[in-house]
Design a protein around this motif. Sequence first.
Motif: not given
Length: 121
Positions: A10-20, A107-121
């Motif tokens: 998700g979107l978070v401000q600089a200095g913030g936290s996220l848990r993937l 070189s991992y065999d299995y991958w997810g689709q990814g999740t966007q992380v956006t950190v705003s200044s």
Amino acid sequence: QVQLVESGGGLVQAGGSLRLSCAASGRTTGSLAMAWFRQTPGKEREFVAAISWSGGRRYYGDFVKGRFTISRVNAKNMVHLQMNSLKPEDTAVYYCAADSAVGRTPSYDYWGQGTQVTVSS
């Protein structure tokens, strides 16, 4: 076969936290090493963190510098990446990966689709 689904970006401000989070299915993940990589447009996929199947070994990219923590709950087939003190340069798509061996290269065999992380200044 293993399916991986990331969440928590998700979107978070600089200095913030996220848990993937990464939910694994299709195979008992207790026997797999898990990792997080990230990628921005035009750049190679970058190693973020990895954890062995038992959780006893953890590795981090040099840029992490104590800000991120990888963990896993094998009973729930889940892997988490707690990210604190986020910086704008942490903005990327974060991918979960799984393999029989833990490592720092993509070189991992299995991958997810990814999740966007956006950190705003």
